[in-house]
Scaffold this active site. Sequence first.
Site: not given
Length: 214
Positions: A14, A41, A43-44, A46-47, A49-50, A157
């Site tokens: 990761k 990882d 974690k996108l 945004d708008i 397109n981004t 864990r």
Amino acid sequence: MIVETLGDAVSWYKIGYQLAYAGGLPLVTELANAGKRVFLDLKLLDIPNTVAKGVDSALALGASMLTIHAYPHAMRAAVDAAKGSELSLLGVTVLTSLDDADLKAAGYAHGVSDLVRMRAEQARDIGMGGIVSAAHEAAPMRALIGSEMAIVAPGIRPAGAPAGDQKRVSTPADALGSGASHLVVARPIVAAGNPRQAAAAILDEMAAALASRA
């Protein structure tokens, strides 16, 4: 480097914010070229397109999995951008460091259980490859999203290990028994005195748990 220490004991890695911001994104390609698989990882959110451009970049790097915060507009943009590729997109439901009080403080009308369920349903309907949720949520989520989608469980864990800043944790065996398909284990390995031995012990526990279900 931890990759050299672990050697052939580990095939998945990761890469998250900490390493990405320290200049580690090229390592995605390096690991992929070495036959490893990379869970990116980031974690996108945004708008559209981004988000789509971010998915394009992850594809170019060679990532196998990529996380998207499970907001419908972001997931739709990601699914469209990844269409035709083998990149598995994962919708992050609710971070395992959060509980009901945290969500209330952030202005959410839903508690953890309801928000996880709603976002899992949306991820399923939009066509995501899987979701990220706490291990103890895996059983109801598996019934909800079916057998094909991945359920990636962070906050893993081994018995006796400190929880740290995680609030919804599980052992490897319990997570697999609940229906998780992939487990995220970082600190119990990288912070161990012998990381390779720690990784092998966790893998042995996972293998035993899977064998008991066969």
